[in-house]
Design a protein around this motif. Structure first.
Motif, PDB file in Angstrom:
ATOM      1  N   LEU A   6       0.838  -1.203   0.000  1.00 32.52           N
ATOM      2  CA  LEU A   6       0.000   0.000   0.000  1.00 32.52           C
ATOM      3  C   LEU A   6       0.875   1.256   0.000  1.00 32.52           C
ATOM      4  O   LEU A   6       1.958   1.275   0.612  1.00 32.52           O
ATOM      5  CB  LEU A   6      -0.913  -0.004   1.220  1.00 32.52           C
ATOM      6  CG  LEU A   6      -1.963  -1.114   1.238  1.00 32.52           C
ATOM      7  CD1 LEU A   6      -2.572  -1.264   2.620  1.00 32.52           C
ATOM      8  CD2 LEU A   6      -3.040  -0.838   0.209  1.00 32.52           C
ATOM      9  N   PRO A   7       0.410   2.316  -0.651  1.00 35.35           N
ATOM     10  CA  PRO A   7       1.200   3.564  -0.701  1.00 35.35           C
ATOM     11  C   PRO A   7       1.076   4.384   0.575  1.00 35.35           C
ATOM     12  O   PRO A   7       0.676   5.552   0.544  1.00 35.35           O
ATOM     13  CB  PRO A   7       0.596   4.284  -1.911  1.00 35.35           C
ATOM     14  CG  PRO A   7      -0.825   3.832  -1.948  1.00 35.35           C
ATOM     15  CD  PRO A   7      -0.807   2.401  -1.499  1.00 35.35           C
ATOM     16  N   ASP A   8       1.415   3.765   1.694  1.00 37.62           N
ATOM     17  CA  ASP A   8       1.361   4.437   2.986  1.00 37.62           C
ATOM     18  C   ASP A   8       2.772   4.860   3.366  1.00 37.62           C
ATOM     19  O   ASP A   8       3.596   4.028   3.765  1.00 37.62           O
ATOM     20  CB  ASP A   8       0.764   3.494   4.042  1.00 37.62           C
ATOM     21  CG  ASP A   8       0.676   4.132   5.405  1.00 37.62           C
ATOM     22  OD1 ASP A   8       0.737   5.376   5.478  1.00 37.62           O
ATOM     23  OD2 ASP A   8       0.546   3.405   6.409  1.00 37.62           O
ATOM     24  N   GLY A  28      -7.005   1.119   6.977  1.00 37.20           N
ATOM     25  CA  GLY A  28      -6.750   2.336   7.727  1.00 37.20           C
ATOM     26  C   GLY A  28      -5.304   2.433   8.181  1.00 37.20           C
ATOM     27  O   GLY A  28      -4.617   1.417   8.348  1.00 37.20           O
ATOM     28  N   SER A  29      -4.849   3.661   8.392  1.00 36.77           N
ATOM     29  CA  SER A  29      -3.479   3.909   8.806  1.00 36.77           C
ATOM     30  C   SER A  29      -3.452   4.899   9.967  1.00 36.77           C
ATOM     31  O   SER A  29      -4.353   5.728  10.115  1.00 36.77           O
ATOM     32  CB  SER A  29      -2.664   4.470   7.623  1.00 36.77           C
ATOM     33  OG  SER A  29      -1.420   4.978   8.049  1.00 36.77           O
ATOM     34  N   GLY A  30      -2.411   4.797  10.782  1.00 40.25           N
ATOM     35  CA  GLY A  30      -2.232   5.740  11.878  1.00 40.25           C
ATOM     36  C   GLY A  30      -1.568   7.023  11.466  1.00 40.25           C
ATOM     37  O   GLY A  30      -1.233   7.858  12.318  1.00 40.25           O
ATOM     38  N   SER A  31      -1.385   7.220  10.173  1.00 41.64           N
ATOM     39  CA  SER A  31      -0.752   8.442   9.666  1.00 41.64           C
ATOM     40  C   SER A  31      -1.686   9.638   9.831  1.00 41.64           C
ATOM     41  O   SER A  31      -2.903   9.499   9.829  1.00 41.64           O
ATOM     42  CB  SER A  31      -0.392   8.263   8.194  1.00 41.64           C
ATOM     43  OG  SER A  31       0.019   9.477   7.629  1.00 41.64           O
ATOM     44  N   GLY A 359       2.109  -2.070   6.020  1.00 39.97           N
ATOM     45  CA  GLY A 359       1.421  -1.706   4.796  1.00 39.97           C
ATOM     46  C   GLY A 359       1.360  -2.745   3.711  1.00 39.97           C
ATOM     47  O   GLY A 359       1.085  -2.398   2.557  1.00 39.97           O
ATOM     48  N   ASP A 360       1.568  -4.022   4.013  1.00 41.27           N
ATOM     49  CA  ASP A 360       1.453  -5.086   3.017  1.00 41.27           C
ATOM     50  C   ASP A 360       0.123  -5.804   3.194  1.00 41.27           C
ATOM     51  O   ASP A 360      -0.175  -6.330   4.279  1.00 41.27           O
ATOM     52  CB  ASP A 360       2.603  -6.090   3.155  1.00 41.27           C
ATOM     53  CG  ASP A 360       3.941  -5.483   2.787  1.00 41.27           C
ATOM     54  OD1 ASP A 360       3.955  -4.661   1.861  1.00 41.27           O
ATOM     55  OD2 ASP A 360       4.948  -5.815   3.436  1.00 41.27           O
ATOM     56  N   LEU A 361      -0.677  -5.840   2.133  1.00 41.02           N
ATOM     57  CA  LEU A 361      -1.963  -6.530   2.135  1.00 41.02           C
ATOM     58  C   LEU A 361      -1.826  -7.816   1.330  1.00 41.02           C
ATOM     59  O   LEU A 361      -1.326  -7.797   0.199  1.00 41.02           O
ATOM     60  CB  LEU A 361      -3.051  -5.642   1.531  1.00 41.02           C
ATOM     61  CG  LEU A 361      -4.449  -6.260   1.421  1.00 41.02           C
ATOM     62  CD1 LEU A 361      -5.015  -6.579   2.796  1.00 41.02           C
ATOM     63  CD2 LEU A 361      -5.382  -5.336   0.648  1.00 41.02           C
ATOM     64  N   TYR A 362      -2.281  -8.928   1.897  1.00 40.92           N
ATOM     65  CA  TYR A 362      -2.191 -10.228   1.242  1.00 40.92           C
ATOM     66  C   TYR A 362      -3.591 -10.823   1.099  1.00 40.92           C
ATOM     67  O   TYR A 362      -4.442 -10.691   1.993  1.00 40.92           O
ATOM     68  CB  TYR A 362      -1.331 -11.203   2.049  1.00 40.92           C
ATOM     69  CG  TYR A 362       0.148 -10.903   2.010  1.00 40.92           C
ATOM     70  CD1 TYR A 362       0.993 -11.596   1.159  1.00 40.92           C
ATOM     71  CD2 TYR A 362       0.698  -9.931   2.839  1.00 40.92           C
ATOM     72  CE1 TYR A 362       2.351 -11.317   1.118  1.00 40.92           C
ATOM     73  CE2 TYR A 362       2.052  -9.643   2.802  1.00 40.92           C
ATOM     74  CZ  TYR A 362       2.874 -10.345   1.946  1.00 40.92           C
ATOM     75  OH  TYR A 362       4.219 -10.059   1.917  1.00 40.92           O
ATOM     76  N   ALA A 363      -3.824 -11.505  -0.028  1.00 36.85           N
ATOM     77  CA  ALA A 363      -5.035 -12.288  -0.244  1.00 36.85           C
ATOM     78  C   ALA A 363      -4.616 -13.739  -0.433  1.00 36.85           C
ATOM     79  O   ALA A 363      -3.844 -14.053  -1.350  1.00 36.85           O
ATOM     80  CB  ALA A 363      -5.793 -11.790  -1.475  1.00 36.85           C
ATOM     81  N   HIS A 364      -5.098 -14.620   0.452  1.00 36.72           N
ATOM     82  CA  HIS A 364      -4.758 -16.041   0.403  1.00 36.72           C
ATOM     83  C   HIS A 364      -6.015 -16.809  -0.020  1.00 36.72           C
ATOM     84  O   HIS A 364      -6.938 -16.975   0.780  1.00 36.72           O
ATOM     85  CB  HIS A 364      -4.277 -16.542   1.761  1.00 36.72           C
ATOM     86  CG  HIS A 364      -3.252 -15.653   2.405  1.00 36.72           C
ATOM     87  ND1 HIS A 364      -1.928 -15.656   2.044  1.00 36.72           N
ATOM     88  CD2 HIS A 364      -3.372 -14.720   3.393  1.00 36.72           C
ATOM     89  CE1 HIS A 364      -1.260 -14.782   2.782  1.00 36.72           C
ATOM     90  NE2 HIS A 364      -2.116 -14.196   3.611  1.00 36.72           N
ATOM     91  N   ARG A 365      -6.053 -17.248  -1.267  1.00 34.71           N
ATOM     92  CA  ARG A 365      -7.216 -17.977  -1.774  1.00 34.71           C
ATOM     93  C   ARG A 365      -6.989 -19.468  -1.572  1.00 34.71           C
ATOM     94  O   ARG A 365      -6.034 -20.035  -2.097  1.00 34.71           O
ATOM     95  CB  ARG A 365      -7.461 -17.642  -3.241  1.00 34.71           C
ATOM     96  CG  ARG A 365      -8.720 -18.276  -3.816  1.00 34.71           C
ATOM     97  CD  ARG A 365      -9.131 -17.563  -5.094  1.00 34.71           C
ATOM     98  NE  ARG A 365      -8.047 -17.552  -6.080  1.00 34.71           N
ATOM     99  CZ  ARG A 365      -7.872 -18.501  -6.995  1.00 34.71           C
ATOM    100  NH1 ARG A 365      -8.698 -19.519  -7.057  1.00 34.71           N
ATOM    101  NH2 ARG A 365      -6.877 -18.411  -7.860  1.00 34.71           N
TER     102      ARG A 365
END
Length: 603
Positions: A6-8, A28-31, A359-365
């Motif tokens: 993610l571009p955080d 969501g981010s704490g930024s 900030g890394d989002l993973y999708a595990h199918r």
């Protein structure tokens, strides 16, 4: 697994929410700058569709249709309207001129004590809203005082946790400047890390856990204090990190502690003196479990995310000897970064999503290949293990074709019927929470040993084959092979049952009963199944067995026996008239000679 960075710029992601009916996730981010990200979640691709800067850092998110609730660090929960159609490029909702995301409500949550002013040297409690979640739909009248009068069944009710208090709101409460929470429940003197609604009817239970290590269950139907169940002391560490209800069994609850590498399973029908099972995350896990989620498609699958950046999928197993439930690791995925543990795990369909703190989002199918060897097997169906594997992988067509391709004995047929049966979900009236001890400091007694056996028995039943409310009839309507396999299994099971009833009657006579009913009544109650089996193309009932079944009924209820026999004859005649070619001898009308003689006898 698919990943997305993610571009955080702050690399301080805190929370994840999934849309129920659209391929969309919010992060969501704490930024203090860009702190809200919307990601399109297709099967093999994750794409950032938009990012926004909320006024305050975000520490909790929840989706419901086009509403997004956010928890901030200023006591407040903020409600946003999200134009999901425009965001995903699927069309629009008639508001092209408006913003994609707009604020529509703000709610100031209450805590156990004032947190705005503190005496010098004293601890200042957090103002961070640690958790928000929308309530599932209410199942008609829930009884008691919930929902309150004036709150519609379709209202957008949500909870928000501030400190040790759970605030429950109607989203319409912010209109007109008048703000009054529906309920304010103090759960703990320590901050609550996670509170979540039970997803199953009647949607009045809320589970919560936090810094004191105690897991509590609130029943909003209760007048006064809503506390209805609690654990005795902390389990799995000094603090509770996450709590998750099973989406299949309404009285199963999973919890994890912030300092431990284990997961506790609770059966809420028993006192919380000890977990019904404690699952370890397996070798190689070097961090504490921070988040967990049950599978939406399998009763016995549970995913965890840990501080060592790992995501694990576990398969629960019930030992045959009645011992405690155990778990094995089906799959492991580890984030690429060398920092940032998993802060959130969520499930949707056959896909799990995990979010790391950096900030890394993973999708595990979860594919059928991942589940090879994970299915539970029964000894009676040892020669049909490949059918059990196919059903567990949700390859219903393949399992049905395997059933049609071979013959099975009576024991295997019974196992296969359980395998293909979509079990009914436990109803709210079928279980209750145990009473709380009179003294809140008293440790609940009993319940731990019975809970261990009850959890194992329920897992063996619900975890075998198809989950509760699986749309098996809809699948059979689309796939002819599935329909034929179900007809064969139902016919074989019915034939075995009728043979057992007739044999029992010959041995024990009129005094014999089954499930508290006379044997002849058990035959009459199966008339619709018998007629359907006679009309079916697979596994027809033997005419001699039908004669014996009718002969069993006639002495006790002549009209019922004649009605059953006539219905069987009509089914044979219907098959004869509908067939363009001569039927085999066992299905021809001449096979009914013996049955007709029995029917003529009373006249």
């Amino acid at each position: 697994s698919t990943s997305l960075a993610l571009p955080d710029d702050s690399r301080f992601t805190t929370c994840l929410a999934l849309s129920d009916d659209q391929p969309l996730a919010a992060v969501g981010s704490g930024s203090h700058e860009t702190n809200m990200f919307f990601v399109q979640t297709l099967d093999d691709q994750l794409d950032v569709k938009a990012s926004f800067a909320s006024k305050f850092p975000i520490y909790a998110l929840a989706f419901k249709a086009n509403l997004l609730m956010a928890g901030t660090d200023r006591n407040t929960s903020v409600l946003y309207h999200v134009d999901r159609a425009r965001l995903l490029g699927f069309g629009d909702d008639g508001s092209d001129d408006g913003p994609l995301v707009r604020c529509v409500g703000t709610y100031k949550n209450k805590s156990a004590r004032s947190i705005d002013v503190a005496a010098p040297g004293s601890h200042v409690a957090t103002r961070r809203v640690a958790c928000v979640e929308f309530a599932p739909p209410f199942a008609g009248s829930t009884g008691g005082t919930w929902p309150p009068s004036g709150v519609a069944q379709t209202a957008d009710v949500f909870l928000a946790c501030l400190g040790g208090v759970v605030n429950i709101w109607d989203a319409a409460a912010s209109s007109g400047g008048q703000q009054h929470a529906l309920r304010v429940e103090k759960v703990s003197a320590q901050p609550v890390a996670r509170a979540t609604w039970s997803p199953l009817a009647p949607a009045t239970l809320v589970a919560a856990g936090g810094g004191d290590g105690v897991v509590s269950v609130l029943d909003l139907r209760r007048r006064g204090k809503a506390l209805a169940w609690r654990t005795a002391g902390s389990w799995g560490g000094d603090a509770v990190a996450d709590v998750a209800w099973s989406p299949h069994v309404p009285y199963w609850l999973a919890t994890t502690g912030s300092d431990g590498d284990s997961v506790s399973l609770w059966d809420l029908r028993y006192a919380g003196s000890a977990p019904a099972a404690t699952l370890t995350t397996g070798a190689g896990c070097t961090g504490a479990v921070r988040s967990l989620a049950w599978s939406a498609t399998h009763v016995d699958l549970l995913a965890t995310g840990a501080s060592d950046r790992s995501w694990r999928l576990h398969a629960l197993r019930a030992p045959a000897d009645g011992a405690a439930v155990s778990a094995s690791v089906v799959s492991v995925r580890r984030a690429a970064d060398d920092v940032g543990g998993v802060v959130a795990v969520r499930a949707k369909g056959s896909t799990f999503f995990s979010l790391s703190a950096c900030g890394d989002l993973y999708a595990h199918r979860v594919t059928s290949a991942a589940l090879v060897g994970a299915a539970a097997h029964r000894p009676a169906a040892a020669e049909l293990a490949h059918v059990e594997e196919a059903v567990y992988a949700r390859d219903i067509r393949g399992a049905a074709e395997a059933v049609l391709a071979q013959q099975a004995d009576a024991d295997a047929v019974r196992a296969l019927c359980d395998l293909f049966k979509a079990k009914p979900r436990p109803q709210p009236s079928s279980w209750t929470l145990p009473p709380l001890p009179q003294n809140t400091d008293e440790q609940p007694q009993g319940g731990d040993v019975p809970a261990v056996a009850a959890l194992a028995a329920d897992l063996a039943y619900y975890g075998y084959g198809l989950p509760p409310d699986f749309p098996l009839e809809a699948t059979a309507a689309r796939v002819p092979a599935v329909w034929q396999a179900l007809e064969r299994l139902n016919g074989a099971s019915l034939r075995s049952r009728l043979e057992a009833l007739v044999a029992q009657a010959e041995q024990a006579g009129d005094a014999a009963t089954v499930d508290g009913r006379p044997l002849w009544r058990a035959v009459v109650d199966r008339q619709a199944q018998i007629v359907q089996s006679v009309r079916g193309d697979t596994a027809p009932l033997d005419a001699r067995l039908l004669r014996s079944a009718v002969k069993l009924v006639l002495p006790h209820d002549c009209i019922a026996g004649l009605t059953l026999g006539l219905a069987v004859c009509d089914a044979f005649l219907a098959n004869h008239n509908a067939s363009p070619v001569p039927l085999p001898a066992e299905r021809a009308c001449t096979a009914l000679d013996g049955l007709v003689h029995v029917l003529l006898f009373p006249t």
